[in-house]
Scaffold this motif. Structure first.
Motif, PDB file in Angstrom:
ATOM      1  N   VAL A   1       0.803  -1.209  -0.023  1.00  0.00           N
ATOM      2  CA  VAL A   1       0.005   0.008  -0.006  1.00  0.00           C
ATOM      3  C   VAL A   1       0.685   1.299  -0.073  1.00  0.00           C
ATOM      4  CG1 VAL A   1      -1.724  -1.106   1.256  1.00  0.00           C
ATOM      5  CG2 VAL A   1      -0.202   0.210   2.441  1.00  0.00           C
ATOM      6  N   LYS A   2       2.124   1.120   0.063  1.00  0.00           N
ATOM      7  CA  LYS A   2       2.866   2.517   0.009  1.00  0.00           C
ATOM      8  C   LYS A   2       2.831   3.060  -1.126  1.00  0.00           C
ATOM      9  CE  LYS A   2       6.924   1.046   2.812  1.00  0.00           C
ATOM     10  NZ  LYS A   2       8.413   0.948   2.971  1.00  0.00           N
ATOM     11  N   GLY A   3       2.785   4.502  -0.740  1.00  0.00           N
ATOM     12  CA  GLY A   3       2.506   5.385  -1.904  1.00  0.00           C
ATOM     13  C   GLY A   3       1.029   5.672  -2.346  1.00  0.00           C
ATOM     14  N   ARG A   4       0.344   4.716  -1.757  1.00  0.00           N
ATOM     15  CA  ARG A   4      -1.378   4.766  -2.259  1.00  0.00           C
ATOM     16  C   ARG A   4      -2.206   5.166  -1.054  1.00  0.00           C
ATOM     17  NH1 ARG A   4      -3.922   0.428  -3.705  1.00  0.00           N
ATOM     18  NH2 ARG A   4      -2.713  -0.971  -2.717  1.00  0.00           N
ATOM     19  N   PHE A   5      -1.604   4.834   0.212  1.00  0.00           N
ATOM     20  CA  PHE A   5      -2.480   4.874   1.400  1.00  0.00           C
ATOM     21  C   PHE A   5      -1.664   5.805   2.377  1.00  0.00           C
ATOM     22  CE2 PHE A   5      -5.114   0.442   1.924  1.00  0.00           C
ATOM     23  CZ  PHE A   5      -5.481   0.407   0.437  1.00  0.00           C
ATOM     24  N   THR A   6      -2.359   6.530   3.092  1.00  0.00           N
ATOM     25  CA  THR A   6      -1.826   7.473   4.058  1.00  0.00           C
ATOM     26  C   THR A   6      -2.736   7.386   5.363  1.00  0.00           C
ATOM     27  OG1 THR A   6      -1.218   9.052   2.296  1.00  0.00           O
ATOM     28  CG2 THR A   6      -1.299   9.946   4.603  1.00  0.00           C
ATOM     29  N   ALA A   7      -1.873   7.164   6.297  1.00  0.00           N
ATOM     30  CA  ALA A   7      -2.551   7.128   7.885  1.00  0.00           C
ATOM     31  C   ALA A   7      -2.316   8.494   8.511  1.00  0.00           C
ATOM     32  CB  ALA A   7      -2.075   6.045   8.738  1.00  0.00           C
ATOM     33  N   SER A   8      -3.256   8.830   9.461  1.00  0.00           N
ATOM     34  CA  SER A   8      -3.209  10.087  10.031  1.00  0.00           C
ATOM     35  C   SER A   8      -3.999  10.064  11.207  1.00  0.00           C
ATOM     36  CB  SER A   8      -3.391  11.558   9.195  1.00  0.00           C
ATOM     37  OG  SER A   8      -4.660  11.287   8.677  1.00  0.00           O
ATOM     38  N   LYS A   9      -3.837  11.017  11.984  1.00  0.00           N
ATOM     39  CA  LYS A   9      -4.753  11.150  13.217  1.00  0.00           C
ATOM     40  C   LYS A   9      -4.827  12.498  13.804  1.00  0.00           C
ATOM     41  CE  LYS A   9      -0.873  10.224  16.585  1.00  0.00           C
ATOM     42  NZ  LYS A   9      -0.649   9.686  17.826  1.00  0.00           N
ATOM     43  N   ASP A  10      -5.983  12.620  14.514  1.00  0.00           N
ATOM     44  CA  ASP A  10      -6.458  13.867  15.131  1.00  0.00           C
ATOM     45  C   ASP A  10      -6.556  13.531  16.537  1.00  0.00           C
ATOM     46  OD1 ASP A  10      -7.856  15.797  16.484  1.00  0.00           O
ATOM     47  OD2 ASP A  10      -9.185  16.318  14.364  1.00  0.00           O
ATOM     48  N   ASP A  11      -5.544  13.877  17.342  1.00  0.00           N
ATOM     49  CA  ASP A  11      -5.414  13.723  18.678  1.00  0.00           C
ATOM     50  C   ASP A  11      -6.403  14.150  19.580  1.00  0.00           C
ATOM     51  OD1 ASP A  11      -1.931  13.411  18.590  1.00  0.00           O
ATOM     52  OD2 ASP A  11      -3.174  11.841  18.558  1.00  0.00           O
ATOM     53  N   VAL A  12      -6.769  15.271  19.188  1.00  0.00           N
ATOM     54  CA  VAL A  12      -7.941  16.224  19.877  1.00  0.00           C
ATOM     55  C   VAL A  12      -9.247  15.465  19.860  1.00  0.00           C
ATOM     56  CG1 VAL A  12      -9.072  18.086  20.281  1.00  0.00           C
ATOM     57  CG2 VAL A  12      -6.700  18.198  19.910  1.00  0.00           C
ATOM     58  N   ALA A  13      -9.331  14.917  18.349  1.00  0.00           N
ATOM     59  CA  ALA A  13     -11.023  14.565  18.366  1.00  0.00           C
ATOM     60  C   ALA A  13     -10.654  12.635  18.582  1.00  0.00           C
ATOM     61  CB  ALA A  13     -11.309  14.427  16.882  1.00  0.00           C
ATOM     62  N   ARG A  14      -9.241  12.401  18.800  1.00  0.00           N
ATOM     63  CA  ARG A  14      -9.080  10.816  19.033  1.00  0.00           C
ATOM     64  C   ARG A  14      -9.845  10.066  17.761  1.00  0.00           C
ATOM     65  NH1 ARG A  14     -10.363   8.779  24.929  1.00  0.00           N
ATOM     66  NH2 ARG A  14     -12.665   9.885  24.568  1.00  0.00           N
ATOM     67  N   ILE A  15      -9.550  10.592  16.520  1.00  0.00           N
ATOM     68  CA  ILE A  15      -9.820   9.691  15.555  1.00  0.00           C
ATOM     69  C   ILE A  15      -8.553   9.517  14.418  1.00  0.00           C
ATOM     70  CG2 ILE A  15     -11.077   9.938  13.229  1.00  0.00           C
ATOM     71  CD1 ILE A  15     -12.799  11.932  14.457  1.00  0.00           C
ATOM     72  N   LEU A  16      -8.401   8.256  14.176  1.00  0.00           N
ATOM     73  CA  LEU A  16      -7.581   7.595  13.156  1.00  0.00           C
ATOM     74  C   LEU A  16      -8.321   7.413  11.751  1.00  0.00           C
ATOM     75  CD1 LEU A  16      -4.760   6.452  12.577  1.00  0.00           C
ATOM     76  CD2 LEU A  16      -6.011   4.026  13.053  1.00  0.00           C
ATOM     77  N   TYR A  17      -7.466   7.989  10.907  1.00  0.00           N
ATOM     78  CA  TYR A  17      -7.625   7.967   9.281  1.00  0.00           C
ATOM     79  C   TYR A  17      -6.954   7.019   8.631  1.00  0.00           C
ATOM     80  CZ  TYR A  17     -10.276  12.193  10.947  1.00  0.00           C
ATOM     81  OH  TYR A  17     -10.907  13.238  11.506  1.00  0.00           O
ATOM     82  N   LEU A  18      -7.378   6.700   7.385  1.00  0.00           N
ATOM     83  CA  LEU A  18      -6.680   5.747   6.448  1.00  0.00           C
ATOM     84  C   LEU A  18      -7.412   6.618   5.041  1.00  0.00           C
ATOM     85  CD1 LEU A  18      -4.327   3.955   5.969  1.00  0.00           C
ATOM     86  CD2 LEU A  18      -6.309   2.229   5.664  1.00  0.00           C
ATOM     87  N   GLN A  19      -6.528   7.393   4.518  1.00  0.00           N
ATOM     88  CA  GLN A  19      -6.752   7.801   3.166  1.00  0.00           C
ATOM     89  C   GLN A  19      -6.247   7.050   2.059  1.00  0.00           C
ATOM     90  OE1 GLN A  19      -8.489  10.447   2.088  1.00  0.00           O
ATOM     91  NE2 GLN A  19      -8.509   9.443   0.029  1.00  0.00           N
ATOM     92  N   MET A  20      -7.188   6.130   1.299  1.00  0.00           N
ATOM     93  CA  MET A  20      -6.736   5.133   0.388  1.00  0.00           C
ATOM     94  C   MET A  20      -7.131   5.681  -0.882  1.00  0.00           C
ATOM     95  SD  MET A  20      -8.239   1.628   2.482  1.00  0.00           S
ATOM     96  CE  MET A  20     -10.040   2.300   2.151  1.00  0.00           C
ATOM     97  N   ASN A  21      -5.950   5.699  -1.662  1.00  0.00           N
ATOM     98  CA  ASN A  21      -6.074   6.238  -3.374  1.00  0.00           C
ATOM     99  C   ASN A  21      -5.710   5.227  -4.160  1.00  0.00           C
ATOM    100  OD1 ASN A  21      -6.799   8.990  -2.142  1.00  0.00           O
ATOM    101  ND2 ASN A  21      -4.634   9.411  -2.093  1.00  0.00           N
ATOM    102  N   SER A  22      -6.208   5.353  -5.459  1.00  0.00           N
ATOM    103  CA  SER A  22      -5.671   4.162  -6.392  1.00  0.00           C
ATOM    104  C   SER A  22      -5.973   2.756  -5.964  1.00  0.00           C
ATOM    105  CB  SER A  22      -4.068   4.416  -6.629  1.00  0.00           C
ATOM    106  OG  SER A  22      -3.537   5.661  -7.159  1.00  0.00           O
ATOM    107  N   LEU A  23      -7.267   2.584  -5.446  1.00  0.00           N
ATOM    108  CA  LEU A  23      -7.645   1.313  -5.091  1.00  0.00           C
ATOM    109  C   LEU A  23      -7.592   0.157  -6.148  1.00  0.00           C
ATOM    110  CD1 LEU A  23     -10.230   2.764  -2.425  1.00  0.00           C
ATOM    111  CD2 LEU A  23      -8.517   1.058  -1.800  1.00  0.00           C
ATOM    112  N   LYS A  24      -7.116  -0.975  -5.785  1.00  0.00           N
ATOM    113  CA  LYS A  24      -7.189  -2.041  -6.502  1.00  0.00           C
ATOM    114  C   LYS A  24      -8.059  -3.235  -6.047  1.00  0.00           C
ATOM    115  CE  LYS A  24      -2.182  -1.258  -6.981  1.00  0.00           C
ATOM    116  NZ  LYS A  24      -0.735  -1.836  -6.881  1.00  0.00           N
ATOM    117  N   PRO A  25      -8.465  -4.058  -6.791  1.00  0.00           N
ATOM    118  CA  PRO A  25      -9.261  -5.188  -6.371  1.00  0.00           C
ATOM    119  C   PRO A  25      -8.802  -5.932  -5.322  1.00  0.00           C
ATOM    120  CG  PRO A  25      -9.507  -5.109  -8.844  1.00  0.00           C
ATOM    121  CD  PRO A  25      -8.244  -4.180  -8.423  1.00  0.00           C
ATOM    122  N   GLU A  26      -7.397  -5.945  -5.108  1.00  0.00           N
ATOM    123  CA  GLU A  26      -6.646  -6.740  -4.123  1.00  0.00           C
ATOM    124  C   GLU A  26      -6.687  -6.125  -2.585  1.00  0.00           C
ATOM    125  OE1 GLU A  26      -5.526  -5.979  -7.289  1.00  0.00           O
ATOM    126  OE2 GLU A  26      -3.473  -5.777  -6.979  1.00  0.00           O
TER     127      GLU A  26
END
Length: 122
Positions: A63-88
């Motif tokens: 997933v390197k180069g396609r997915f990005t993990a980030s977080k908002d410590d105040v809101a206590r939310i973890l994100y995963l932005q997924m781009n260029s998605l593939k069937p796999e």
């Protein structure tokens, strides 16, 4: 006790994007590490991305180069932005949380969400 609730899954076509969220509640700390895992039918659970208490991230090679993990410590939310998605990338995606010291010691994550389904059509 920590509760984790994922959201944002869905169905997209190849090349599309999705953003997953994981809302944490309960006894979280500033020393927590979080991670995204996924499990496809008939396959073992796979670690996709991790983020430590300082925001440093690691990614699976797939997933390197396609997915990005980030977080908002105040809101206590973890994100995963997924781009260029593939069937796999089709799988149930889970977030997990535990103290970074435990994660570094190789202890499995103890807090897990219920998962959110991601389906990528060809």
């Amino acid at each position: 006790q920590v509760q984790l609730v994922e959201s944002g899954g869905g169905s997209v076509q190849t090349g599309g994007s999705l953003r997953l969220s994981c809302a944490a509640s309960g006894s979280t700390t500033s020393n927590d590490c979080m991670a995204w895992f996924r499990q496809a039918p008939g396959k073992e659970r796979e670690e996709v991305a991790t983020i430590d208490s300082d925001g440093r991230t690691t990614y699976a090679e797939s997933v390197k180069g396609r997915f990005t993990a980030s977080k908002d410590d105040v809101a206590r939310i973890l994100y995963l932005q997924m781009n260029s998605l593939k069937p796999e990338d089709t799988a149930i995606y889970y977030c997990a949380l535990d103290l970074c010291s435990w994660v570094a010691a190789g202890i499995p994550y103890s807090s897990w969400g219920q998962g959110t389904q991601v389906t990528v059509g060809s």
